[in-house]
Design an enzyme around this catalytic site. Structure first.
Site, PDB file in Angstrom:
ATOM      1  N   GLU A 278       8.660  -3.623   4.353  1.00  0.00           N
ATOM      2  CA  GLU A 278       9.939  -4.340   4.343  1.00  0.00           C
ATOM      3  C   GLU A 278      10.944  -3.479   3.570  1.00  0.00           C
ATOM      4  O   GLU A 278      10.646  -3.053   2.450  1.00  0.00           O
ATOM      5  CB  GLU A 278       9.787  -5.683   3.652  1.00  0.00           C
ATOM      6  N   ARG A 502      -6.541  -4.110  -1.491  1.00  0.00           N
ATOM      7  CA  ARG A 502      -5.356  -3.484  -2.072  1.00  0.00           C
ATOM      8  C   ARG A 502      -5.727  -2.623  -3.285  1.00  0.00           C
ATOM      9  O   ARG A 502      -6.799  -2.770  -3.857  1.00  0.00           O
ATOM     10  CB  ARG A 502      -4.358  -4.553  -2.528  1.00  0.00           C
ATOM     11  N   LYS A 512       8.587  -6.647  -7.312  1.00  0.00           N
ATOM     12  CA  LYS A 512       9.955  -6.141  -7.218  1.00  0.00           C
ATOM     13  C   LYS A 512      10.913  -7.008  -8.026  1.00  0.00           C
ATOM     14  O   LYS A 512      11.853  -6.506  -8.657  1.00  0.00           O
ATOM     15  CB  LYS A 512      10.387  -6.098  -5.748  1.00  0.00           C
TER      16      LYS A 512
END
Length: 862
Positions: A278, A502, A512
């Site tokens: 994204e 992950r 973020k």
């Protein structure tokens, strides 16, 4: 964007408490709830098998979590069978759960499970202790048809154990690796000595033989300079283990055989992958693993990878992030075959949404968000049909058109997929395909008033691009069922999704939103503050891209979630730089040493190797003069038996200088009490004893002043950072030294590093442009009037310049640490012609960042 996660909200706190009561650690429980779909899947398993009032150890609870994530396709009987096996202790590890799911998925429907076969397939009853491993591993190694002959075979042996039929595959992976390394040390000596011997042999061979023709071999990290802009891509993770067992292109099943034919006609049997970030922020260290797997898997198999910007959220995108993401991918050593945008497909996606509705597999829902959540079971399972679920097709088509025309407010209506409410998988509970958003889109302007969700867009863009292997992280395991459902419902090509764990790093966060708060409140300098773990911060700190890839390769790729300690990360970086970084003499806290028994113009040329173990790096020349700087820590006013450096009346060697020196006197500042000058005698006559210790030095006349040397430490005082992380910032996480000096060879090394990097990046960029997909001037062009069209300079374009920066200048300051030049530096000679001898220029300003210390928990400041 998803709502902000609040672990203290009543709903989340209740789930976290429940998961903890079953045996999960608080951190694991919180992380599970943070991922709504994974949390719902686990809660559904708890409800389905009435586990609420039970309590397990952490290992058992983790196995149940793994089952909830990977067993979405299993029926209640099969899933219940595995639950009992976990509760009884027959199945203990997540690897065993994965094997159990695989076995039961392959069991013919309606057929009783053969328990003996199941136990054998899942390693039930096999207990291997650390004490048993050495003998078992020696037996295994001796039984191999091609026994290992050096350390390079370690990965292959480990991979064979994990993917083979030996009972060793069920032993603790960390203990297996440690024990096997001990065996390899017995067979081939230490890893370091074996590498050094291999290099020496290669160097001798190179002198005596003509250069062989290039061939495809896997290079080690030491094969590249630390300044390289083209890191070596490790391939061992694609040769063995999880990533080695994927299907070949065309083998993934399709609802219609023609879809397979069309797919193979386009791909010609090549692997096609995609990396779909994204564009709403800077990538972080967790993305390094995803990038390496997505791009590396295709590269290893001679395939192609799309860089697809998943730009379906018009409120989250900024132009700067598109370019930053491309730069990051390229800096890590990968080249996109083609750059695409999910928004390129908005027209096609809309047509498919209409088609899905016409087929009776989608409907317009005008329920409130609260009512929709209530119908979906409030996160506790047991969904009920929406009141609009049986709405006539023509009515849903009309309402969808009204949504498209902007006649509904945001959250006033949604197109939902008519899926399977009887499934135990929340991803099948009539997910939203389109929602109303009245915000303009970065690339399509105000053309659209509705936007597709990730769950609708992702699999269909994979279909459009003929992706053969859709690689993602394990939180998307439950999504695989809905991914395949949608492709089959529309009868379009269906990629095969694979999931991997992950990369999680201890002691920091990658959110973020949280990093943005640190930046906004000026608690860090920017998104590239070297104390952060965004990739641009790691780059600025000086960590080579090849070191990050090597770190991911060392960790391996599995489906088991884990958290990696910072010290392991730094150890990997340190090992990489040990082989690739040149050495320079540098003094952090200089004090002047004057040799009394030599003339003022005394000057002796000294050759200093750039790397003691890599002769091919060459040497640099410096001068040994009457006055030199040494580090204040290398002198003591009072000697002691366990101290071997300089003290009054004591001798010490100066690295590569012709003779040792003996301290005769020293001067102190009367106010501070600090030593300001040391006087010595050069021991250049008669029988000179060999010095017991050697210290680094920099000659005073040619010393280069370093404006700042920045030492970075953990940003937060506690691990993990608390909820009020802003108050947990360690004020001592940045330490700055302002008096350091470095030897004059720095300029020579810096200029060579930058010239080499520029040349390499230009060649690489030309090749990438030649190998990329043919461009169409009208393809991927933003609509006129959109923000992207107004700022075409932000469009992501591959350039040679984006691969080169001050951080390409890396070196080891002897006995201090590994350093890189910071982007705030100004070094004039870097802009001069290659033929001009490098040196100091007016206006030069050198700022160094410590990349990593020389040793873990070193007593020195490094």
């Amino acid at each position: 964007m998803p709502p902000k996660f609040d672990p203290k909200s009543p709903e989340n706190a209740s789930l976290i408490s429940l998961f903890q009561s079953l045996g999960l650690a608080e951190k694991s429980a919180t992380e599970l709830v943070r991922q709504p779909k994974s949390g719902v899947a686990f809660k559904s398993l708890i409800d389905e098998f009435q586990l609420t009032d039970k309590s397990y150890d952490e290992k058992t609870a983790s196995a149940l979590v793994k089952l909830s994530a990977s067993g979405g396709k299993l029926g209640p009987a099969e899933k219940g069978f595995i639950v009992k096996k976990i509760e009884s202790g027959d199945i203990k590890s997540t690897d065993q759960v994965a094997a159990a799911v695989k076995y039961t998925e392959g069991n013919p429907p309606g057929t009783p499970i053969n328990e003996d076969e199941f136990n054998k397939a899942c390693g039930v009853g096999i207990e291997i202790t650390a004490a048993q491993l050495p003998e078992l591993l020696k037996s295994y190694v001796s039984s191999l048809p091609s026994p290992p002959d050096n350390w390079a075979s370690l990965g292959a042996v480990l991979g064979g154990i994990r993917s083979g039929a030996s009972d060793l595959k069920w032993a603790n992976a960390g203990e297996v690796k440690s024990s096997l390394e001990t065996i390899f040390t017995e067979l081939f000596g230490t890893k370091e000595s074996a590498q050094a011997a291999a290099k020496a042999q290669a160097a001798a061979s190179a002198k005596s033989k003509p250069a062989p023709k290039p061939k495809a071999v896997e290079a080690s990290s030491s094969a590249e300079a630390s300044s390289s802009t083209t890191p070596v891509i490790p391939t061992n993770i694609f040769k063995e283990g999880f990533l080695s067992d994927f299907h070949k292109p065309g083998e993934n099943p399709q609802i219609n055989s023609k879809l397979k034919e069309q797919h193979l006609e386009f791909t010609k049997g090549m692997v096609y992958t995609r990396f779909p970030p994204e564009p709403n922020g800077y990538l972080h260290i967790g993305h390094v693993k995803a990038i390496m797997i997505d791009f590396g898997y295709a590269k290893f198999h001679g395939g192609r990878t799309y860089l697809r910007f998943d730009d379906t959220n018009p409120e989250a995108e900024e132009g700067r992030f598109f370019q930053s993401i491309l730069e990051t991918v390229r800096w890590l050593g990968f080249e996109p075959w083609k750059i695409t945008y999910s928004s390129d497909n908005f027209d096609q996606l809309y047509e498919w949404a209409v088609q899905l509705t016409r087929r009776g597999k989608a409907y317009v829902c005008t329920c409130s968000a609260e009512k929709m959540k209530e119908d979906r079971g409030m996160g506790k399972g047991h969904p009920v049909p929406c009141e609009h679920r049986e709405r006539p097709v023509e009515e849903s088509l009309r309402e969808f058109e009204r949504m498209k025309n902007g006649e509904y407010p945001e959250q006033g209506a949604a197109l939902r997929m008519k899926m399977d409410l009887t499934s135990g998988n929340p991803y099948m509970w009539d997910m939203v395909a389109y929602r109303v958003k009245l915000a303009p889109h970065h690339r399509t302007g105000d053309k659209w008033k509705i936007y597709p969700t990730y769950d609708f867009t992702h699999c269909l863009c994979d279909s459009i691009e003929n992706i053969s292997h859709s690689l993602c992280t394990v939180e998307f395991i439950p999504a695989r069922e809905s991914y395949e459902w949608l492709c089959d419902a529309l009868e379009v090509y269906k990629a095969r999704q694979y999931e991997f764990a992950r990369l999680n790093l201890q002691g920091t966060f990658l959110s973020k939103r949280k990093i943005a708060k640190l930046v906004t409140k000026k608690l860090v300098k920017d998104w590239d503050d070297p104390r952060l773990y965004t990739i641009i911060a790691l780059r600025r700190r000086g960590i080579p891209p090849g070191a990050l890839l090597s770190f991911v390769s060392e960790l391996g790729v599995t489906t088991s979630e884990s958290v990696t300690e910072i010290k392991r990360f730094e150890s990997s970086i340190r090992s990489y730089l040990e082989e690739s970084a040149p050495r320079l003499m540098m003094v952090l806290n200089p004090v002047k040493l004057i040799i009394e028994n030599v003339p003022d113009d005394y000057r002796v040329p000294v050759q200093v190797p750039l790397h003691p173990k890599v002769p091919s790096m060459g040497t640099v020349e410096t001068s040994f003069t009457k006055e030199v700087f040494i580090d204040a820590e290398d002198f003591r006013e009072v000697d002691s038996p366990d101290y071997f450096r300089l003290a009054p009346g004591k001798s010490v060697g100066l690295f590569k200088a012709p003779y040792p020196v003996t301290c005769t006197s020293y001067t102190k500042d009367p106010i501070t009490g600090q030593v300001t000058e040391i006087r010595c005698r050069l021991e250049d006559g008669g029988n000179v004893k060999k010095a017991k210790a050697y210290i680094q030095w920099v000659n005073v006349p040619e010393s280069i002043k370093v404006e700042e040397v920045r030492y970075f430490k953990p940003l937060f005082k506690t691990d993990p950072p608390p909820a009020d992380f802003e108050s947990d910032i360690d004020p001592n996480s940045l330490e700055v030294y302002k008096n350091a000096v470095i030897e004059p060879a720095f300029y020579e090394l810096a200029k060579k590093a930058i010239l080499d990097a520029r040349k390499e990046s230009e060649e690489r960029t030309k090749k990438a442009q030649a190998d990329s997909a043919p461009t169409n001037t009208n393809e991927h062009k933003p609509l006129e009037g959109s923000e992207a069209a107004k700022h075409m300079e932000d469009e992501p374009v591959a350039t040679a310049e984006q691969l080169v920066g001050m951080e390409n200048i890396r070196f080891q300051g002897m006995r201090l640490a590994y350093f890189a030049v910071d982007r705030e530096s100004k070094i004039g000679c870097l802009d001069e012609e290659a033929s001009i001898k490098p040196g100091k220029k007016e206006g030069d300003r050198i700022v160094l960042n410590r990349i990593v210390s020389l040793k873990e928990d070193s007593g020195k400041k490094a």
